[in-house]
Design a protein around this motif. Structure first.
Motif, PDB file in Angstrom:
ATOM      1  N   ILE A 280    -122.279  -2.307  83.954  1.00  0.00           N
ATOM      2  CA  ILE A 280    -120.871  -2.610  84.241  1.00  0.00           C
ATOM      3  C   ILE A 280    -120.399  -3.801  83.416  1.00  0.00           C
ATOM      4  O   ILE A 280    -119.293  -3.797  82.864  1.00  0.00           O
ATOM      5  N   GLU A 281    -121.238  -4.816  83.308  1.00  0.00           N
ATOM      6  CA  GLU A 281    -120.830  -6.029  82.599  1.00  0.00           C
ATOM      7  C   GLU A 281    -120.805  -5.852  81.079  1.00  0.00           C
ATOM      8  O   GLU A 281    -120.071  -6.544  80.380  1.00  0.00           O
ATOM      9  N   LEU A 282    -121.595  -4.896  80.569  1.00  0.00           N
ATOM     10  CA  LEU A 282    -121.622  -4.663  79.125  1.00  0.00           C
ATOM     11  C   LEU A 282    -120.568  -3.662  78.660  1.00  0.00           C
ATOM     12  O   LEU A 282    -120.135  -3.698  77.505  1.00  0.00           O
ATOM     13  N   LEU A 283    -120.149  -2.759  79.521  1.00  0.00           N
ATOM     14  CA  LEU A 283    -119.255  -1.671  79.126  1.00  0.00           C
ATOM     15  C   LEU A 283    -117.949  -2.121  78.477  1.00  0.00           C
ATOM     16  O   LEU A 283    -117.552  -1.560  77.446  1.00  0.00           O
ATOM     17  N   PRO A 284    -117.240  -3.115  79.013  1.00  0.00           N
ATOM     18  CA  PRO A 284    -115.923  -3.451  78.441  1.00  0.00           C
ATOM     19  C   PRO A 284    -115.951  -3.849  76.970  1.00  0.00           C
ATOM     20  O   PRO A 284    -114.982  -3.618  76.245  1.00  0.00           O
ATOM     21  N   ASP A 285    -117.045  -4.443  76.501  1.00  0.00           N
ATOM     22  CA  ASP A 285    -117.108  -4.936  75.125  1.00  0.00           C
ATOM     23  C   ASP A 285    -117.938  -4.051  74.202  1.00  0.00           C
ATOM     24  O   ASP A 285    -118.266  -4.450  73.080  1.00  0.00           O
ATOM     25  N   SER A 286    -118.271  -2.849  74.647  1.00  0.00           N
ATOM     26  CA  SER A 286    -119.145  -1.976  73.863  1.00  0.00           C
ATOM     27  C   SER A 286    -118.347  -1.077  72.933  1.00  0.00           C
ATOM     28  O   SER A 286    -117.223  -0.695  73.245  1.00  0.00           O
ATOM     29  N   ASN A 287    -118.953  -0.737  71.787  1.00  0.00           N
ATOM     30  CA  ASN A 287    -118.316   0.237  70.899  1.00  0.00           C
ATOM     31  C   ASN A 287    -118.447   1.639  71.482  1.00  0.00           C
ATOM     32  O   ASN A 287    -119.100   1.836  72.511  1.00  0.00           O
ATOM     33  N   ARG A 288    -117.837   2.612  70.819  1.00  0.00           N
ATOM     34  CA  ARG A 288    -117.777   3.952  71.408  1.00  0.00           C
ATOM     35  C   ARG A 288    -119.161   4.542  71.660  1.00  0.00           C
ATOM     36  O   ARG A 288    -119.440   5.061  72.750  1.00  0.00           O
ATOM     37  N   SER A 289    -120.039   4.466  70.668  1.00  0.00           N
ATOM     38  CA  SER A 289    -121.363   5.068  70.803  1.00  0.00           C
ATOM     39  C   SER A 289    -122.147   4.447  71.956  1.00  0.00           C
ATOM     40  O   SER A 289    -122.732   5.145  72.785  1.00  0.00           O
ATOM     41  N   LYS A 290    -122.146   3.123  72.008  1.00  0.00           N
ATOM     42  CA  LYS A 290    -122.885   2.431  73.063  1.00  0.00           C
ATOM     43  C   LYS A 290    -122.246   2.680  74.418  1.00  0.00           C
ATOM     44  O   LYS A 290    -122.939   2.847  75.428  1.00  0.00           O
ATOM     45  N   CYS A 291    -120.930   2.734  74.453  1.00  0.00           N
ATOM     46  CA  CYS A 291    -120.212   2.999  75.702  1.00  0.00           C
ATOM     47  C   CYS A 291    -120.608   4.357  76.272  1.00  0.00           C
ATOM     48  O   CYS A 291    -120.878   4.495  77.469  1.00  0.00           O
ATOM     49  N   GLU A 292    -120.660   5.369  75.418  1.00  0.00           N
ATOM     50  CA  GLU A 292    -121.016   6.719  75.876  1.00  0.00           C
ATOM     51  C   GLU A 292    -122.445   6.762  76.405  1.00  0.00           C
ATOM     52  O   GLU A 292    -122.721   7.402  77.429  1.00  0.00           O
ATOM     53  N   LYS A 293    -123.360   6.072  75.723  1.00  0.00           N
ATOM     54  CA  LYS A 293    -124.751   6.046  76.185  1.00  0.00           C
ATOM     55  C   LYS A 293    -124.859   5.366  77.545  1.00  0.00           C
ATOM     56  O   LYS A 293    -125.599   5.816  78.436  1.00  0.00           O
ATOM     57  N   MET A 294    -124.128   4.267  77.724  1.00  0.00           N
ATOM     58  CA  MET A 294    -124.199   3.538  78.992  1.00  0.00           C
ATOM     59  C   MET A 294    -123.556   4.327  80.123  1.00  0.00           C
ATOM     60  O   MET A 294    -124.036   4.307  81.257  1.00  0.00           O
ATOM     61  N   LEU A 295    -122.480   5.046  79.840  1.00  0.00           N
ATOM     62  CA  LEU A 295    -121.854   5.884  80.864  1.00  0.00           C
ATOM     63  C   LEU A 295    -122.779   7.026  81.269  1.00  0.00           C
ATOM     64  O   LEU A 295    -122.820   7.415  82.443  1.00  0.00           O
ATOM     65  N   LEU A 296    -123.527   7.555  80.312  1.00  0.00           N
ATOM     66  CA  LEU A 296    -124.488   8.606  80.634  1.00  0.00           C
ATOM     67  C   LEU A 296    -125.563   8.069  81.581  1.00  0.00           C
ATOM     68  O   LEU A 296    -125.950   8.744  82.547  1.00  0.00           O
ATOM     69  N   LEU A 297    -126.032   6.848  81.315  1.00  0.00           N
ATOM     70  CA  LEU A 297    -126.993   6.213  82.227  1.00  0.00           C
ATOM     71  C   LEU A 297    -126.369   5.968  83.595  1.00  0.00           C
ATOM     72  O   LEU A 297    -126.995   6.199  84.635  1.00  0.00           O
ATOM     73  N   MET A 298    -125.119   5.504  83.599  1.00  0.00           N
ATOM     74  CA  MET A 298    -124.429   5.237  84.858  1.00  0.00           C
ATOM     75  C   MET A 298    -124.286   6.511  85.688  1.00  0.00           C
ATOM     76  O   MET A 298    -124.443   6.494  86.909  1.00  0.00           O
ATOM     77  N   LYS A 299    -124.004   7.618  85.002  1.00  0.00           N
ATOM     78  CA  LYS A 299    -123.871   8.895  85.711  1.00  0.00           C
ATOM     79  C   LYS A 299    -125.186   9.276  86.381  1.00  0.00           C
ATOM     80  O   LYS A 299    -125.218   9.712  87.537  1.00  0.00           O
ATOM     81  N   LEU A 300    -126.312   9.101  85.658  1.00  0.00           N
ATOM     82  CA  LEU A 300    -127.624   9.396  86.242  1.00  0.00           C
ATOM     83  C   LEU A 300    -127.897   8.503  87.450  1.00  0.00           C
ATOM     84  O   LEU A 300    -128.403   8.968  88.480  1.00  0.00           O
ATOM     85  N   LEU A 301    -127.548   7.221  87.340  1.00  0.00           N
ATOM     86  CA  LEU A 301    -127.791   6.287  88.444  1.00  0.00           C
ATOM     87  C   LEU A 301    -126.913   6.607  89.644  1.00  0.00           C
ATOM     88  O   LEU A 301    -127.334   6.443  90.796  1.00  0.00           O
ATOM     89  N   CYS A 302    -125.694   7.074  89.387  1.00  0.00           N
ATOM     90  CA  CYS A 302    -124.768   7.392  90.490  1.00  0.00           C
ATOM     91  C   CYS A 302    -125.100   8.710  91.168  1.00  0.00           C
ATOM     92  O   CYS A 302    -124.458   9.076  92.165  1.00  0.00           O
ATOM     93  N   GLU A 303    -126.079   9.423  90.662  1.00  0.00           N
ATOM     94  CA  GLU A 303    -126.574  10.598  91.379  1.00  0.00           C
ATOM     95  C   GLU A 303    -127.450  10.191  92.555  1.00  0.00           C
ATOM     96  O   GLU A 303    -127.814  11.026  93.385  1.00  0.00           O
ATOM     97  N   CYS A 304    -127.790   8.899  92.635  1.00  0.00           N
ATOM     98  CA  CYS A 304    -128.545   8.347  93.768  1.00  0.00           C
ATOM     99  C   CYS A 304    -127.589   7.554  94.663  1.00  0.00           C
ATOM    100  O   CYS A 304    -126.682   6.878  94.166  1.00  0.00           O
ATOM    101  N   PRO A 305    -127.786   7.610  95.980  1.00  0.00           N
ATOM    102  CA  PRO A 305    -126.926   6.837  96.892  1.00  0.00           C
ATOM    103  C   PRO A 305    -126.904   5.345  96.562  1.00  0.00           C
ATOM    104  O   PRO A 305    -125.848   4.712  96.614  1.00  0.00           O
ATOM    105  N   GLU A 306    -128.071   4.785  96.201  1.00  0.00           N
ATOM    106  CA  GLU A 306    -128.116   3.349  95.888  1.00  0.00           C
ATOM    107  C   GLU A 306    -127.276   3.018  94.664  1.00  0.00           C
ATOM    108  O   GLU A 306    -126.679   1.945  94.581  1.00  0.00           O
TER     109      GLU A 306
END
Length: 446
Positions: A280-306
């Motif tokens: 969350i803290e890195l996303l606002p300042d990330s370029n497009r490629s890095k942003c997409e990779k981090m969102l993909l990780l976030m999506k995997l993490l949000c598949e868990c309740p925690e």
């Protein structure tokens, strides 16, 4: 010249690029001036990046000798004939190789032996093959495992297993290679993880290269995750945050995806290590490629309740995801909608819905319904609005929005009708709040 293996001492330990203005600090290590200056004065670090020694003196002395050597080496390369016409490198005698391998077990000067071996295998593919086939691989890995097994190792031991990784990262590691079969065993993998956690910036970069090569083979990470727990993920997240070496950061993101995609248990460990907060803290300042990779990780993490809980509980979680929608790229928007859909389907707390309104997510979701394509994304948007349409469109005033925002909600309802949203979405609204569907759209919007 990109394919040439430069001598390691010509590369800056921070950026891993050939130095143009080398300077030496008090520890005797040379760096590219702009990178070490940034390390001290921008990031306010008080350690040597290569050795991690605490520093009291931050003076930088120009290394003119090293600069001349680099320039001379470049000139030699430029004057040399092309590789197609140059004679092959002479093969190193088998006996010399074996004597160096034996010295690793008996000699106290392991770092010197490893540097000589590394110089040999950098000569080309033939010497790499000879190194593996002559028993060198097993000797180096055995030394690495023994050295990293010591809890309080001295500086020489520390340097030896860092030098070992500097050598091993040069080897091919496909599933058919002997190097993969040796390195992918439990103990060597633990040793590489130890260097990733405790090593210098250069050694950690070599460790992440090794792990990245192994990840491409479909390696099962469960045993290593079980053994290292949150420490493995903390080490990877530190590399993700590395703003100096972008390659290390990118490789760490790729490795995290390979690990998290293979096991939901590993996702829980990553969340415990603080992965959601870091992303969350890195996303606002990330370029497009890095942003997409981090969102993909976030999506995997949000598949868990925690993971969903960590996203909502973070003060900027929903705000950051909302900001990315329709602003970064098609892929980022698609992933952002998936993340919001996961939270809205499984943990639609009042706080989450309020922040969706406050940070403009609802307005952007409705806008997506009128863009070309995005069929699967539009379906997810409609599913969210069906679930929470009443809250989004009737409780805007409770979110502290002004009359202009309330007027926008009326238009948003109409946009849903234009998008052929089933009338049941609006059917539960009080009669006084329903939108009149007779007459032209211009009359309704007036």
């Amino acid at each position: 010249m990109e394919n040439i293996d430069y001598p390691p001492d010509f590369r800056c330990p921070i950026s891993r690029e050939i130095m143009k203005e080398p300077v030496t600090i008090v520890t005797g290590v040379s760096y590219e001036r702009k990178h070490i200056d940034k390390w001290f004065n921008v990031y306010k670090k008080k350690t040597c990046p290569a050795t991690m020694q605490p520093l009291d003196d931050f003076d930088m002395t120009p290394n003119h000798t090293l600069k001349r050597l680099i320039l001379a080496w470049r000139e030699t390369l430029a004057a040399a004939p092309s590789s197609s016409s140059s004679p092959a490198q002479p093969s190193v005698k088998h006996g010399e190789m074996v004597s160096l391998f034996n010295a690793l077990d008996s000699s106290p000067f392991k770092v010197t032996c490893l540097k000589k071996i590394r110089a040999i295998i950098q000569l080309g593919d033939d010497t790499r093959s000879e190194f593996v086939n002559s028993g060198g691989l097993e000797a180096v890995v055995r030394m690495l495992v023994n050295q990293t097994a010591v809890d309080n190792c001295d500086l020489d031991s520390f340097q030896s297993f860092e030098e070992a990784l500097g050598l091993l990262h040069l080897l091919p590691l496909s599933k058919e290679d002997k190097a993969f079969q040796v390195l992918s065993k439990s103990e060597p993998m633990k040793s590489v993880a130890t260097v990733l956690q405790r090593g210098s910036s250069e050694a950690r970069f070599h460790a992440i290269i090794i792990f990245r090569k192994i990840a491409k083979t479909g390696f099962d990470w469960n045993q290593l995750v079980e053994d290292r727990g949150t420490d493995l993920f903390k080490s990877l997240l530190e590399l993700v945050c590395d703003e100096i070496c972008s390659k290390a950061s990118s490789y760490a993101l790729e490795l995290l995806f390979e690990i998290l995609a293979s096991s939901k248990k590993s996702r829980s460990k990553a969340i415990e290590a603080g992965a959601v907060c870091v992303l969350i803290e890195l996303l606002p300042d990330s370029n497009r490629s890095k942003c997409e990779k981090m969102l993909l990780l976030m999506k995997l993490l949000c598949e868990c309740p925690e993971g969903r809980t960590a996203l909502v509980d973070h003060g900027l979680g929903i705000a950051v995801v909302s900001k990315i929608l329709v602003q970064v790229s098609y892929t980022a928007t698609k992933l952002g909608v998936k993340i919001l859909c996961l939270v809205s389907s499984f943990q639609p707390t009042e706080r989450f819905l309020e922040e969706m309104l406050t940070y403009g997510a609802v307005k952007k979701l409705v806008t997506l319904l009128h863009l070309e394509g995005l069929c699967s994304t539009k379906k997810r948007v409609l599913d969210m609005l069906k679930l929470h349409g009443n809250y989004c469109f009737l409780n805007l005033s409770s979110a502290g929005l002004n009359n202009s925002a309330l007027a926008s909600s009326r238009k948003a309802q109409i946009m849903l009708l234009q998008a052929k949203v089933p009338f049941g979405l609006l059917g539960s609204m009080p009669m006084s709040s329903r939108i009149r569907t007779s007459g032209t759209w211009k009359e309704v919007l007036a």
